[in-house]
Design a protein around this motif. Sequence first.
Motif, PDB file in Angstrom:
ATOM      1  N   GLU A 113       0.831  -1.204   0.000  1.00  0.00           N
ATOM      2  CA  GLU A 113       0.000   0.000   0.000  1.00  0.00           C
ATOM      3  C   GLU A 113       0.868   1.257   0.000  1.00  0.00           C
ATOM      4  O   GLU A 113       0.572   2.232  -0.690  1.00  0.00           O
ATOM      5  CB  GLU A 113      -0.924  -0.008   1.218  1.00  0.00           C
ATOM      6  CG  GLU A 113      -2.036  -1.033   1.146  1.00  0.00           C
ATOM      7  CD  GLU A 113      -2.986  -0.767  -0.022  1.00  0.00           C
ATOM      8  OE1 GLU A 113      -3.214   0.423  -0.353  1.00  0.00           O
ATOM      9  OE2 GLU A 113      -3.477  -1.745  -0.617  1.00  0.00           O
ATOM     10  N   HIS A 114       1.923   1.224   0.774  1.00  0.00           N
ATOM     11  CA  HIS A 114       2.801   2.386   0.820  1.00  0.00           C
ATOM     12  C   HIS A 114       3.529   2.560  -0.506  1.00  0.00           C
ATOM     13  O   HIS A 114       3.693   3.693  -0.986  1.00  0.00           O
ATOM     14  CB  HIS A 114       3.810   2.244   1.958  1.00  0.00           C
ATOM     15  CG  HIS A 114       4.658   3.458   2.151  1.00  0.00           C
ATOM     16  ND1 HIS A 114       4.172   4.653   2.644  1.00  0.00           N
ATOM     17  CD2 HIS A 114       5.966   3.680   1.867  1.00  0.00           C
ATOM     18  CE1 HIS A 114       5.133   5.546   2.677  1.00  0.00           C
ATOM     19  NE2 HIS A 114       6.241   4.989   2.216  1.00  0.00           N
ATOM     20  N   GLU A 117       1.263   4.206  -2.908  1.00  0.00           N
ATOM     21  CA  GLU A 117       1.135   5.641  -2.643  1.00  0.00           C
ATOM     22  C   GLU A 117       2.366   6.393  -3.142  1.00  0.00           C
ATOM     23  O   GLU A 117       2.251   7.506  -3.690  1.00  0.00           O
ATOM     24  CB  GLU A 117       0.936   5.877  -1.146  1.00  0.00           C
ATOM     25  CG  GLU A 117       0.637   7.317  -0.770  1.00  0.00           C
ATOM     26  CD  GLU A 117      -0.617   7.847  -1.462  1.00  0.00           C
ATOM     27  OE1 GLU A 117      -0.669   9.073  -1.716  1.00  0.00           O
ATOM     28  OE2 GLU A 117      -1.543   7.056  -1.747  1.00  0.00           O
ATOM     29  N   ARG A 120       1.929   6.840  -6.854  1.00  0.00           N
ATOM     30  CA  ARG A 120       0.958   7.887  -7.202  1.00  0.00           C
ATOM     31  C   ARG A 120       1.558   9.282  -7.030  1.00  0.00           C
ATOM     32  O   ARG A 120       1.302  10.181  -7.842  1.00  0.00           O
ATOM     33  CB  ARG A 120      -0.279   7.741  -6.319  1.00  0.00           C
ATOM     34  CG  ARG A 120      -1.132   6.518  -6.646  1.00  0.00           C
ATOM     35  CD  ARG A 120      -2.156   6.277  -5.572  1.00  0.00           C
ATOM     36  NE  ARG A 120      -3.045   5.155  -5.886  1.00  0.00           N
ATOM     37  CZ  ARG A 120      -3.735   4.475  -4.979  1.00  0.00           C
ATOM     38  NH1 ARG A 120      -3.640   4.803  -3.685  1.00  0.00           N
ATOM     39  NH2 ARG A 120      -4.512   3.469  -5.352  1.00  0.00           N
ATOM     40  N   GLN A 121       2.350   9.474  -5.991  1.00  0.00           N
ATOM     41  CA  GLN A 121       2.899  10.801  -5.703  1.00  0.00           C
ATOM     42  C   GLN A 121       4.059  11.177  -6.616  1.00  0.00           C
ATOM     43  O   GLN A 121       4.305  12.361  -6.863  1.00  0.00           O
ATOM     44  CB  GLN A 121       3.375  10.863  -4.242  1.00  0.00           C
ATOM     45  CG  GLN A 121       2.255  10.787  -3.213  1.00  0.00           C
ATOM     46  CD  GLN A 121       2.802  10.873  -1.796  1.00  0.00           C
ATOM     47  OE1 GLN A 121       4.005  10.984  -1.594  1.00  0.00           O
ATOM     48  NE2 GLN A 121       1.931  10.810  -0.821  1.00  0.00           N
ATOM     49  N   SER A 159      -2.414   3.670 -10.767  1.00  0.00           N
ATOM     50  CA  SER A 159      -1.729   4.968 -10.796  1.00  0.00           C
ATOM     51  C   SER A 159      -1.587   5.415 -12.246  1.00  0.00           C
ATOM     52  O   SER A 159      -2.052   4.742 -13.164  1.00  0.00           O
ATOM     53  CB  SER A 159      -0.357   4.874 -10.127  1.00  0.00           C
ATOM     54  OG  SER A 159       0.576   4.236 -10.971  1.00  0.00           O
TER      55      SER A 159
END
Length: 426
Positions: A113-114, A117, A120-121, A159
């Motif tokens: 999950e991290h 993220e 995505r960033q 993403s």
Amino acid sequence: MTQAEALIQHPDQGINRILLTYGELALKGRNLNDFKQRLRENIRLRLKAEGLPWPVRWQHKRLYVEVPETAGDSLHRAIQALSEAAGLVWIYPTRWIPAAQRPDESHMAEAAEHLLELARQSHRRGERFRVSINRVDKRFPGRSSEMERELGARIVRESDWEAVSLNRPDRNFQINIYPEGLYVFCQRLPGMGGLPVGSGGRLMTMLSGGIDSPVAAWMMAKRGCPQDFIHFTATHQQQNDPESNKVVAMARHLSRFTIHSRLYLVPYTHFDLAMLASPSDYGVIMFRRFMARVAESLCEETGALALLNGDSLGQVASQTLENMVSKSRAVTLPILRPLVGLDKQEIVDIARRIATYENAIQPYKDCCALIEQSPRTRSRHERLESEESQAFDDYETLIQITLSEARRLDFHCGQEVGADHKDPYR
């Protein structure tokens, strides 16, 4: 923008640990622990100087810095400081997921999950990515290649990333699985490499106002050598107004790499006055020998085992091999010349990388330029001794008078400090 700011583009990535790796230290034998302790202490000193007393710990063979939840923008400063700590090869801002016993599927799910993220960033149009799983703990179930494919497919689905490259990715999303937990990251910053300052002998560095000597100082800090600096001032203002002296600013900056250094500003005046009565075609060479002897006289006080300067063979007339030999024979301590085989562009490239170039090219009145415009390219020690005996009635007294008017400034991790500030290498 600093390297650290350019690297850490998304401070909200949940970074709670900075993983650090070293290179040459791994080759050490029985004294490895001494090197590791020195490296850890230097990192602690650098962070503390930035107002960041973050814990620095060893876990098995891994060195890391704990990042508090309130770190915010100070993360940039921490990573910049770490990039200036000799001995570190790579710096990884990571998300650390601890495992009480050993990692299991729940820890891997949290890491995934991290990682998503992070993807995505950090997306940028046109760039390619890959996923790398490093199972240091081979007991963890599954095959790394299968997990990499699954996570890569998920990043594409969830993403804006589209293109994958296993050989030349623009971004590598990585999970390292250890028995005590998982590290999740996608960025790394190169460190200085080399050996931690304090693991080598102390040097007295002859610091000029030019490009070369600061690079030499940085190179020997990278070899673990604590350093003090000596600079000969051409004017009273250079000595009495340190705020306007660019060499003072240079010494302050270099102490970011050397951790703790003293700068001795000594006057050129007494040598100049002595030479007026007996001018010589060898003036520049004689002055360089004088600087070496004055520097050597300071070494008993500072504990330096050798002198250091920025000579590069053949770069200028005073740096021919013959003149280097003549200078070396003027003193009993060795003179180290780490730039001797580099050309000017190579030195400039390093100066730009360590942020000393812009200071070095600022206008400055240098002592050697005041003596003569065309120094002799060849000299012999015996001829110079004869010239010196005619020019100077009492050479030792000349050295002591010069040193009696020296001004000392102390620097610690890029800041000026008082003379009573503890030197960690004494």
